[in-house]
Design a protein around this motif. Structure first.
Motif, PDB file in Angstrom:
ATOM      1  N   SER A   1       0.823  -1.218   0.000  1.00 32.82           N
ATOM      2  CA  SER A   1       0.000   0.000   0.000  1.00 32.82           C
ATOM      3  C   SER A   1       0.852   1.261   0.000  1.00 32.82           C
ATOM      4  O   SER A   1       1.931   1.299   0.588  1.00 32.82           O
ATOM      5  CB  SER A   1      -0.904   0.014   1.237  1.00 32.82           C
ATOM      6  N   HIS A   2       0.356   2.282  -0.679  1.00 30.77           N
ATOM      7  CA  HIS A   2       1.035   3.577  -0.656  1.00 30.77           C
ATOM      8  C   HIS A   2       1.157   4.091   0.777  1.00 30.77           C
ATOM      9  O   HIS A   2       2.059   4.864   1.079  1.00 30.77           O
ATOM     10  CB  HIS A   2       0.249   4.605  -1.487  1.00 30.77           C
ATOM     11  N   ALA A   3       0.252   3.676   1.642  1.00 30.03           N
ATOM     12  CA  ALA A   3       0.223   4.209   3.015  1.00 30.03           C
ATOM     13  C   ALA A   3       1.091   3.384   3.961  1.00 30.03           C
ATOM     14  O   ALA A   3       1.091   3.624   5.161  1.00 30.03           O
ATOM     15  CB  ALA A   3      -1.219   4.250   3.529  1.00 30.03           C
ATOM     16  N   PHE A   4       1.843   2.426   3.417  1.00 28.34           N
ATOM     17  CA  PHE A   4       2.670   1.554   4.266  1.00 28.34           C
ATOM     18  C   PHE A   4       3.636   2.369   5.113  1.00 28.34           C
ATOM     19  O   PHE A   4       3.905   2.026   6.263  1.00 28.34           O
ATOM     20  CB  PHE A   4       3.430   0.564   3.397  1.00 28.34           C
ATOM     21  N   ARG A   5       4.154   3.452   4.554  1.00 30.05           N
ATOM     22  CA  ARG A   5       5.108   4.270   5.299  1.00 30.05           C
ATOM     23  C   ARG A   5       4.454   5.513   5.886  1.00 30.05           C
ATOM     24  O   ARG A   5       5.107   6.520   6.116  1.00 30.05           O
ATOM     25  CB  ARG A   5       6.283   4.660   4.405  1.00 30.05           C
ATOM     26  N   GLY A   6       3.175   5.420   6.111  1.00 30.98           N
ATOM     27  CA  GLY A   6       2.497   6.494   6.832  1.00 30.98           C
ATOM     28  C   GLY A   6       1.917   7.578   5.947  1.00 30.98           C
ATOM     29  O   GLY A   6       1.882   7.468   4.718  1.00 30.98           O
ATOM     30  N   ILE A   7       1.488   8.634   6.573  1.00 36.09           N
ATOM     31  CA  ILE A   7       0.772   9.689   5.866  1.00 36.09           C
ATOM     32  C   ILE A   7       1.757  10.640   5.194  1.00 36.09           C
ATOM     33  O   ILE A   7       2.759  11.043   5.777  1.00 36.09           O
ATOM     34  CB  ILE A   7      -0.161  10.441   6.846  1.00 36.09           C
ATOM     35  N   THR A   8       1.490  10.919   3.923  1.00 30.79           N
ATOM     36  CA  THR A   8       2.255  11.900   3.147  1.00 30.79           C
ATOM     37  C   THR A   8       1.243  12.745   2.387  1.00 30.79           C
ATOM     38  O   THR A   8       0.034  12.535   2.504  1.00 30.79           O
ATOM     39  CB  THR A   8       3.195  11.222   2.125  1.00 30.79           C
ATOM     40  N   ARG A   9       1.744  13.654   1.572  1.00 30.76           N
ATOM     41  CA  ARG A   9       0.821  14.491   0.825  1.00 30.76           C
ATOM     42  C   ARG A   9      -0.086  13.625  -0.055  1.00 30.76           C
ATOM     43  O   ARG A   9      -1.289  13.821  -0.133  1.00 30.76           O
ATOM     44  CB  ARG A   9       1.577  15.491  -0.050  1.00 30.76           C
ATOM     45  N   ARG A  10       0.530  12.642  -0.731  1.00 29.30           N
ATOM     46  CA  ARG A  10      -0.254  11.819  -1.645  1.00 29.30           C
ATOM     47  C   ARG A  10      -1.241  10.924  -0.899  1.00 29.30           C
ATOM     48  O   ARG A  10      -2.387  10.781  -1.308  1.00 29.30           O
ATOM     49  CB  ARG A  10       0.686  10.961  -2.500  1.00 29.30           C
ATOM     50  N   THR A  11      -0.780  10.292   0.179  1.00 40.46           N
ATOM     51  CA  THR A  11      -1.629   9.290   0.836  1.00 40.46           C
ATOM     52  C   THR A  11      -2.653   9.888   1.792  1.00 40.46           C
ATOM     53  O   THR A  11      -3.466   9.150   2.335  1.00 40.46           O
ATOM     54  CB  THR A  11      -0.756   8.290   1.623  1.00 40.46           C
TER      55      THR A  11
END
Length: 195
Positions: A47-57
Motif C-alpha cells: 500500500s502507498h500508506a505503508f510508510r504512513g501519511i504523506t501528501r499523496r496518501t
DNA sequence: ACGATGATAATCT
DNA sequence: GATTATCATCGTT
C-alpha cells in the motif's frame, strides 16, 4: 444519495468484493465494476500508506466513500474508493469494468481502444473512460459528477495475487485481487519479473 | 496468445 | 535521483 457512506467504514478487504457488480457513473458514462484490488494501509507492504501519511496518501486517511486518485508511471491516473473510518488508511483500487452506458462518450476519450472490451479494461483505462482526473482526488462519490450504485446482491467472485505490486506485497501472501470470473473486461494475469 | 520496451512525470528520499 | 498499484506498440509463436 445512492449509497450509505457508512458502509465504507469497514476495511477495504471486506468492501472489495461488494464493489464487484456495482455501477460507477461519471458525466454520462457508466461502468460495471468487474475487477478490484484491496489495499490495507499501514499494515500492507503493497500500500502507498505503508510508510504512513504523506501528501499523496492523506486522501486514504480521509472520509470513506470518497475518491483516492493518484498519478502513475508519468501518464496515468488510477482511482480508488476510500474505506475504513476517517483517520485509518484503506482503499479499493478499481482495476477494470464494462461500459454499460455512454459507450460513445467513452470511445471519444479512449481513442486508442480497438474494441469496446478494452474501453475500461485496466485501472488507467477505466479512469480515462470515465473522465476521472487527478483533480477528482478527495471527491465524494455521493455527489456530482459521480454516482455509485452498489450491487443489489453479492456476486460470485475469485481472488488472487495483486497485479503490478512490487516486492513482498505482490506475492501470494496477499491474494487481495478480486474479479468476476468469465468477464471480458478483467485484465489477464501477468507475472512480474522481480530482478 | 505472450514478452520486451519506451514513454513520461508526481511524489518521496 | 530513484521509484512507480501502467499502457500502447511492436515483435515473435
Amino acid at each position: 444519495m445512492v449509497f450509505d457512506a457508512e458502509q465504507f467504514s469497514r476495511p477495504s478487504l471486506e468492501m472489495a468484493p461488494l464493489l464487484l457488480g456495482s455501477i460507477l457513473s461519471r458525466d454520462g458514462v457508466s461502468v460495471r465494476i468487474t475487477e478490484v484490488e484491496a489495499y490495507l494501509g499501514e499494515s500492507d507492504p503493497g500500500s502507498h500508506a505503508f510508510r504512513g501519511i504523506t501528501r499523496r496518501t492523506s486522501t486514504m486517511y480521509g472520509p470513506p466513500g470518497h475518491v483516492y486518485a493518484y498519478f502513475s508511471y508519468g501518464m496515468h491516473v488510477c482511482a480508488n474508493v476510500v474505506c475504513s473510518p476517517e483517520g485509518t488508511a484503506s482503499a479499493v483500487l478499481l482495476r477494470g469494468g464494462e461500459i454499460v452506458s455512454g459507450v460513445a462518450e467513452a470511445r471519444q476519450r479512449r481513442t486508442t481502444a480497438r474494441n469496446d472490451r478494452d474501453l475500461a479494461r485496466g485501472p488507467a483505462r477505466l479512469t480515462r473512460a470515465l473522465g476521472i482526473l487527478l483533480t477528482d482526488d478527495t471527491s465524494d462519490l455521493n455527489a456530482a459528477p459521480f454516482d455509485l450504485e452498489l450491487a443489489a446482491s453479492p456476486v460470485i467472485f475469485m481472488t488472487g495475487p495483486r497485479t503490478g505490486v512490487a516486492g513482498v506485497g505482490g506475492g501470494i501472501n496477499f491474494p487481495w485481487r478480486f474479479w468476476i470470473p468469465g468477464e471480458e473486461s478483467v485484465s489477464p494475469y501477468r507475472r512480474h519479473p522481480r530482478g
